[in-house]
Scaffold this motif. Structure first.
Motif, mmCIF file in Angstrom:
data_model
loop_
_atom_site.group_PDB
_atom_site.id
_atom_site.type_symbol
_atom_site.label_atom_id
_atom_site.label_comp_id
_atom_site.label_asym_id
_atom_site.label_seq_id
_atom_site.Cartn_x
_atom_site.Cartn_y
_atom_site.Cartn_z
ATOM 1 N N ALA A 6 0.827 -1.207 0.000
ATOM 2 C CA ALA A 6 0.000 0.000 0.000
ATOM 3 C C ALA A 6 0.861 1.257 0.000
ATOM 4 N N PHE A 7 1.959 1.237 0.753
ATOM 5 C CA PHE A 7 2.866 2.395 0.789
ATOM 6 C C PHE A 7 3.499 2.609 -0.577
ATOM 7 N N GLU A 8 3.957 1.502 -1.179
ATOM 8 C CA GLU A 8 4.597 1.585 -2.488
ATOM 9 C C GLU A 8 3.615 2.084 -3.543
ATOM 10 N N ALA A 9 2.385 1.596 -3.489
ATOM 11 C CA ALA A 9 1.367 2.033 -4.447
ATOM 12 C C ALA A 9 1.068 3.522 -4.284
ATOM 13 N N ALA A 10 0.979 3.983 -3.052
ATOM 14 C CA ALA A 10 0.713 5.408 -2.808
ATOM 15 C C ALA A 10 1.863 6.266 -3.317
ATOM 16 N N ALA A 11 3.089 5.825 -3.088
ATOM 17 C CA ALA A 11 4.254 6.575 -3.567
ATOM 18 C C ALA A 11 4.279 6.599 -5.094
ATOM 19 N N PHE A 12 3.946 5.474 -5.719
ATOM 20 C CA PHE A 12 3.890 5.409 -7.176
ATOM 21 C C PHE A 12 2.834 6.376 -7.713
ATOM 22 N N ARG A 13 1.642 6.367 -7.125
ATOM 23 C CA ARG A 13 0.584 7.275 -7.576
ATOM 24 C C ARG A 13 1.015 8.729 -7.427
ATOM 25 N N ARG A 14 1.719 9.028 -6.356
ATOM 26 C CA ARG A 14 2.185 10.400 -6.150
ATOM 27 C C ARG A 14 3.239 10.784 -7.186
ATOM 28 N N LEU A 15 4.151 9.873 -7.500
ATOM 29 C CA LEU A 15 5.151 10.127 -8.536
ATOM 30 C C LEU A 15 4.476 10.376 -9.875
ATOM 31 N N VAL A 16 3.513 9.545 -10.233
ATOM 32 C CA VAL A 16 2.807 9.711 -11.508
ATOM 33 C C VAL A 16 2.092 11.057 -11.545
ATOM 34 N N ALA A 17 1.393 11.408 -10.479
ATOM 35 C CA ALA A 17 0.696 12.703 -10.425
ATOM 36 C C ALA A 17 1.684 13.853 -10.549
ATOM 37 N N HIS A 18 2.809 13.732 -9.895
ATOM 38 C CA HIS A 18 3.836 14.778 -9.967
ATOM 39 C C HIS A 18 4.344 14.934 -11.402
ATOM 40 N N LEU A 19 4.639 13.826 -12.059
ATOM 41 C CA LEU A 19 5.123 13.887 -13.435
ATOM 42 C C LEU A 19 4.057 14.419 -14.385
ATOM 43 N N GLN A 20 2.787 14.132 -14.108
ATOM 44 C CA GLN A 20 1.714 14.673 -14.946
ATOM 45 C C GLN A 20 1.590 16.182 -14.769
ATOM 46 N N GLN A 21 1.862 16.676 -13.573
ATOM 47 C CA GLN A 21 1.785 18.115 -13.316
ATOM 48 C C GLN A 21 2.995 18.859 -13.863
ATOM 49 N N ARG A 22 4.146 18.219 -13.886
ATOM 50 C CA ARG A 22 5.384 18.877 -14.304
ATOM 51 C C ARG A 22 5.617 18.692 -15.797
#
Length: 97
Positions: A6-22
């Motif tokens: 669950a931690f890894e999945a949350a970190a992955f989702r955050r990375l993806v969201a960050h890359l989509q914003q940047r």
């Protein structure tokens, strides 16, 4: 033992969201600095889906990472690489084969 999935999945989702914003950060610059880019991440996502028995295909994997079809993202946000970026990419590739 703690299940970290669950931690890894949350970190992955955050990375993806960050890359989509940047959208100002180009894939070639990610490759130069970090050795991976959005396309790499989408390939890993596609491979993980296939390993889990749910093949999704390249286009669906890229859309999951980019947040839109890749051709749309590329047309909106990805200019041609500059000669300086290409030279830096080649130097990075030689330094980290």
């Amino acid at each position: 033992m703690t299940d970290t999935t669950a931690f890894e999945a949350a970190a992955f989702r955050r990375l993806v969201a960050h890359l989509q914003q940047r959208t100002d950060v180009q894939n070639i610059d990610l490759m130069i600095q970090a050795g991976f880019c959005r396309n790499c991440l989408s390939t890993w996502y596609e491979e993980a889906a296939a390993a889990a028995g749910t093949p999704i295909g390249k286009d669906a994997a890229r859309e999951a990472i980019y947040g839109m079809p890749f051709p749309d993202w590329k047309a909106k946000y990805q200019p041609e690489a500059t000669p300086e970026q290409l030279a830096a990419f080649e130097a990075a590739r030689r330094a980290h084969p």
